[in-house]
Design a protein around this motif. Structure first.
Motif, PDB file in Angstrom:
ATOM      1  N   ILE B  32     -51.031  12.808 -49.972  1.00 44.18           N
ATOM      2  CA  ILE B  32     -51.708  14.396 -50.368  1.00 44.18           C
ATOM      3  C   ILE B  32     -51.191  15.112 -51.463  1.00 44.18           C
ATOM      4  O   ILE B  32     -49.560  14.653 -51.641  1.00 44.18           O
ATOM      5  CB  ILE B  32     -51.723  15.088 -48.430  1.00 44.18           C
ATOM      6  N   GLN B 166     -57.303  29.088 -43.641  1.00 42.52           N
ATOM      7  CA  GLN B 166     -55.820  28.885 -42.771  1.00 42.52           C
ATOM      8  C   GLN B 166     -56.390  27.548 -41.859  1.00 42.52           C
ATOM      9  O   GLN B 166     -55.570  26.273 -41.369  1.00 42.52           O
ATOM     10  CB  GLN B 166     -54.956  30.067 -41.651  1.00 42.52           C
ATOM     11  N   ASP B 170     -54.684  23.592 -41.238  1.00 44.72           N
ATOM     12  CA  ASP B 170     -54.174  23.134 -39.571  1.00 44.72           C
ATOM     13  C   ASP B 170     -54.856  21.933 -39.928  1.00 44.72           C
ATOM     14  O   ASP B 170     -54.220  21.032 -39.076  1.00 44.72           O
ATOM     15  CB  ASP B 170     -53.971  24.526 -39.066  1.00 44.72           C
ATOM     16  N   LEU B 173     -53.829  18.742 -42.169  1.00 48.43           N
ATOM     17  CA  LEU B 173     -52.885  18.637 -41.719  1.00 48.43           C
ATOM     18  C   LEU B 173     -52.704  17.580 -40.532  1.00 48.43           C
ATOM     19  O   LEU B 173     -51.850  16.298 -40.634  1.00 48.43           O
ATOM     20  CB  LEU B 173     -51.385  19.116 -41.509  1.00 48.43           C
ATOM     21  N   ASP B 191     -49.763  28.469 -54.515  1.00 46.20           N
ATOM     22  CA  ASP B 191     -48.909  28.776 -53.272  1.00 46.20           C
ATOM     23  C   ASP B 191     -49.194  28.384 -52.228  1.00 46.20           C
ATOM     24  O   ASP B 191     -48.572  28.473 -50.954  1.00 46.20           O
ATOM     25  CB  ASP B 191     -48.673  30.323 -53.081  1.00 46.20           C
ATOM     26  N   GLU B 192     -50.658  28.447 -51.514  1.00 44.57           N
ATOM     27  CA  GLU B 192     -51.297  28.322 -50.256  1.00 44.57           C
ATOM     28  C   GLU B 192     -50.772  27.132 -49.855  1.00 44.57           C
ATOM     29  O   GLU B 192     -50.920  26.607 -48.930  1.00 44.57           O
ATOM     30  CB  GLU B 192     -52.121  28.818 -49.959  1.00 44.57           C
ATOM     31  N   VAL B 193     -50.865  26.195 -51.069  1.00 46.35           N
ATOM     32  CA  VAL B 193     -51.017  24.483 -50.485  1.00 46.35           C
ATOM     33  C   VAL B 193     -50.148  23.526 -50.353  1.00 46.35           C
ATOM     34  O   VAL B 193     -49.335  22.830 -50.455  1.00 46.35           O
ATOM     35  CB  VAL B 193     -52.318  23.912 -51.165  1.00 46.35           C
ATOM     36  N   SER B 194     -48.910  24.994 -51.208  1.00 42.59           N
ATOM     37  CA  SER B 194     -47.551  23.768 -51.882  1.00 42.59           C
ATOM     38  C   SER B 194     -47.036  23.198 -50.853  1.00 42.59           C
ATOM     39  O   SER B 194     -46.419  21.881 -51.214  1.00 42.59           O
ATOM     40  CB  SER B 194     -46.598  24.794 -52.555  1.00 42.59           C
ATOM     41  N   ASN B 195     -46.853  23.354 -49.957  1.00 43.33           N
ATOM     42  CA  ASN B 195     -45.620  22.630 -48.882  1.00 43.33           C
ATOM     43  C   ASN B 195     -46.639  21.557 -47.646  1.00 43.33           C
ATOM     44  O   ASN B 195     -46.048  20.447 -46.937  1.00 43.33           O
ATOM     45  CB  ASN B 195     -45.603  23.822 -47.214  1.00 43.33           C
ATOM     46  N   LEU B 196     -47.821  21.228 -48.160  1.00 48.51           N
ATOM     47  CA  LEU B 196     -48.835  20.594 -47.534  1.00 48.51           C
ATOM     48  C   LEU B 196     -48.701  18.950 -48.622  1.00 48.51           C
ATOM     49  O   LEU B 196     -49.053  18.113 -47.998  1.00 48.51           O
ATOM     50  CB  LEU B 196     -50.443  21.066 -47.685  1.00 48.51           C
ATOM     51  N   LEU B 197     -48.358  19.162 -49.699  1.00 45.17           N
ATOM     52  CA  LEU B 197     -48.227  18.218 -51.092  1.00 45.17           C
ATOM     53  C   LEU B 197     -47.384  17.217 -50.727  1.00 45.17           C
ATOM     54  O   LEU B 197     -46.471  17.712 -51.132  1.00 45.17           O
ATOM     55  CB  LEU B 197     -48.892  19.044 -51.747  1.00 45.17           C
ATOM     56  N   GLU B 198     -47.604  16.480 -50.695  1.00 44.76           N
ATOM     57  CA  GLU B 198     -46.209  15.118 -50.807  1.00 44.76           C
ATOM     58  C   GLU B 198     -46.502  14.662 -52.178  1.00 44.76           C
ATOM     59  O   GLU B 198     -45.378  14.944 -52.765  1.00 44.76           O
ATOM     60  CB  GLU B 198     -46.177  14.011 -50.547  1.00 44.76           C
ATOM     61  N   ARG B 218     -39.261  20.885 -56.070  1.00 42.00           N
ATOM     62  CA  ARG B 218     -38.983  22.378 -55.462  1.00 42.00           C
ATOM     63  C   ARG B 218     -37.624  23.193 -55.811  1.00 42.00           C
ATOM     64  O   ARG B 218     -36.695  21.260 -55.612  1.00 42.00           O
ATOM     65  CB  ARG B 218     -38.694  21.558 -53.911  1.00 42.00           C
ATOM     66  N   SER B 276     -40.880  29.719 -58.061  1.00 44.43           N
ATOM     67  CA  SER B 276     -42.404  28.607 -56.272  1.00 44.43           C
ATOM     68  C   SER B 276     -42.988  27.529 -57.740  1.00 44.43           C
ATOM     69  O   SER B 276     -43.053  28.126 -58.904  1.00 44.43           O
ATOM     70  CB  SER B 276     -43.277  29.954 -55.750  1.00 44.43           C
TER      71      SER B 276
END
Lengths: 127, 296
Positions: B32, B166, B170, B173, B191-198, B218, B276
Motif C-alpha cells: 500500500i 473509517q 477498515d 485493510l 494523518d488518517e491514512v499514515s498507519n495504513l501505508l507501507e 516515522r 507526524s
C-alpha cells in the motif's frame, strides 16, 4: 490525530510498538505460554495498521525466540518466554526507572533516606 | 518482491507547465503506497500517465512490464478511482455495479453488496441526484470490489463523512489482508491514512522528493522546543527542517535523534516532540522557515 483502537507513539516505528504490546500481554499473563497469538491480519485490523507492519512486529519476537511458528496453524508463545521477558525488563529497570527517579529526587533536594522511606510507604500500601 | 510499476525519467509538459518533471521510481507488488503532495503537485497527472490516460512527453513507463497506453492486458488489471468520475446521464448506482464486472475480471459481487450496505448507497436513484459523498462512496466501492492487482485511489473521499472514511480504511485493510494487491492512495488526509501505508511517495512541483518506507519516515524528525538560546545551541551544526520563534521561545525541527541525544536534550531542559507524517510533509513541501521576529 489517532484513530480509535490505535496505540501509537509517533516517534517510534509501529512494528516495535506492536512487539512491545505482545510482550506486555505475555508478561501480564494475558497470553500464556503455548497459546496461539492473534494473526498478523487480526493485529492489523485491530490497530488499524498495515498488515506488513504488524507482521514485522510479530517476526521481531520470532527472531528473539519469544514466539514460534507452527506451520499451517499460526504463531504461539514459546515456553519460558515470560521468564525471559521479565529478565530483560529487570535489567532495564534500573536505567529506565531508578535513574530518572533519583535524578528528580536530587533536583528536589529529597535525600536518599527520604526516598527510601517513600518507597517503603508505597510498599506498605501495596501489601 | 517484484516491481509492478517502473518509471524512468518520466516528464509531462503542458504548454507552459511541467506537471511531472523527470521522475523515476518503482512500485513493488502487494504494497500500500501513499502518493502525497500539495494541490497541483502532479499527483493526478502522474496517475493518469500510469493508467494510460495521458501521454508522456518523455521517459518510460512500465506497468506489469508493459506500456499502459492502449494496452487492454494492463488496463484490465488496473483500477483508477478518481475524484471526479463521470457517469452517463441516466445511470443509477445499480448500473455502475452491474457493468463493473465487464471491466474487472476479479470483480467480487458479494463483496460489493456488503460495501453497498456499509456505505448505504441508494441503488435506484439517478446518479445526478446523489450527494457528493454518495458519489464518492460509489467510487470507493468500485475500487475495492474490483480487486484489481493495481488500484489507484485519487482523493477518493470528497464529501465522505468521518464514519464512511473509517469504513473505507477498515474494509481496505481487511480485504487487502485476504487479497493482497498494490494500492496507490493519493490523499490530503495524511494523518488518517499514515498507519495504513507501507511506503510513501511525496511529489512536489512535479518531482518526487520522498520515496521511503513509512516506518523509516516515522521518527525521522523531532521538534525541539525550549528557550531560544538552549535550542539554538543544541541544534547547532544540524540540518534544520523547520524553525519557528516567538519571543524567547524557539521550536526547531531536525532529523532523527539517537537515545543519547534525546537524553542530552532532556538534561538541557528542552522538550522533544515527535513529528507526524503530515507535519513532516507540510514542512518538506512548505515555504522555508518563517520567523515571527527579525533574526537577531
Amino acid at each position: 490525530m489517532n484513530q480509535p483502537g490505535v496505540v501509537v507513539d509517533e516517534s517510534r516505528p509501529i512494528f516495535v510498538q506492536i512487539a512491545e504490546l505482545i510482550e506486555i500481554d505475555i508478561i501480564s499473563g494475558g497470553l500464556p505460554e503455548e497459546t496461539q497469538v492473534p494473526s498478523t491480519n487480526e493485529f492489523a485490523a485491530f490497530h488499524r495498521i498495515n498488515p506488513a507492519t504488524a507482521g514485522k512486529g510479530v517476526n521481531l519476537l520470532v527472531d528473539e525466540g519469544i514466539l514460534y511458528k507452527k506451520r499451517g496453524i499460526g504463531m504461539f508463545v514459546a515456553t519460558g518466554a515470560r521468564d525471559r521477558l521479565i529478565g530483560q525488563r529487570r535489567q532495564r529497570f534500573e536505567n529506565d526507572y531508578v535513574g530518572p527517579l533519583v535524578a528528580e529526587a536530587d533536583k528536589l533536594g529529597i535525600t536518599r533516606a527520604q526516598l527510601a522511606e517513600m518507597i517503603r510507604r508505597e510498599e506498605g500500601s501495596a501489601e | 518482491m517484484s516491481a509492478v510499476v517502473e518509471v524512468k525519467d518520466l516528464s509531462k509538459n503542458y504548454r507552459t507547465v511541467t506537471a511531472v518533471d523527470e521522475v523515476s521510481f518503482t512500485v513493488e507488488e502487494n504494497t500500500i503506497y501513499g502518493l502525497l503532495g500539495r494541490n497541483g503537485a502532479g499527483k493526478t497527472t502522474l496517475m493518469q500517465l500510469l493508467t494510460g490516460q495521458e501521454f508522456a512527453s518523455s521517459g518510460e513507463i512500465r506497468v506489469f512490464g508493459e506500456s499502459p497506453v492502449e494496452n487492454a492486458g494492463v488496463l484490465e488489471r488496473t483500477s483508477f478511482i478518481k475524484e471526479s468520475q463521470k457517469y452517463p446521464d441516466d445511470f443509477q448506482p445499480k448500473h455502475v455495479f452491474a457493468s463493473a464486472p465487464w471491466f474487472f475480471p476479479e470483480w467480487d459481487a458479494e463483496f460489493a453488496e456488503r460495501l453497498i450496505a456499509d456505505f448505504r448507497v441508494p441503488l435506484k436513484r439517478r446518479i445526478k441526484k446523489l450527494s457528493r459523498g454518495q458519489l464518492s462512496s460509489i467510487g470507493v466501492i468500485v475500487g475495492l470490489a474490483s480487486r484489481a492487482p493495481l488500484t489507484f485511489f485519487d482523493e477518493p473521499y470528497l464529501g465522505l463523512d468521518a464514519v464512511a472514511r473509517q469504513i473505507f480504511y477498515d474494509r481496505l485493510l481487511e480485504d487487502y489482508a485476504e487479497h493482497p494487491r498494490t494500492v496507490i492512495l493519493s490523499t490530503h488526509l495524511i494523518d488518517e491514512v499514515s498507519n495504513l501505508l507501507e511506503h510513501v511517495l511525496v511529489i512536489d512541483e512535479g518531482r518526487i522528493i520522498v520515496d521511503q518506507a513509512a516506518e523509516e519516515l516515522r521518527g525521522s524528525a523531532t521538534t525541539i522546543v525550549g528557550t531560544r538560546a538552549g535550542v539554538d545551541s543544541f541544534v547547532a551544526g544540524r540540518e534544520v527542517l523547520h524553525r519557528d520563534h516567538i519571543g524567547g521561545l524557539a521550536s526547531v525541527t531536525v532529523g532523527r535523534l539517537d537515545p543519547l541525544e534525546r537524553q542530552e536534550a532532556a538534561e538541557l531542559g528542552l522538550e522533544l516532540s515527535p513529528v507526524s507524517l503530515q507535519q513532516l510533509i507540510v514542512q518538506k513541501t512548505n515555504v522555508p522557515a518563517k520567523e515571527f521576529e527579525v533574526k537577531s
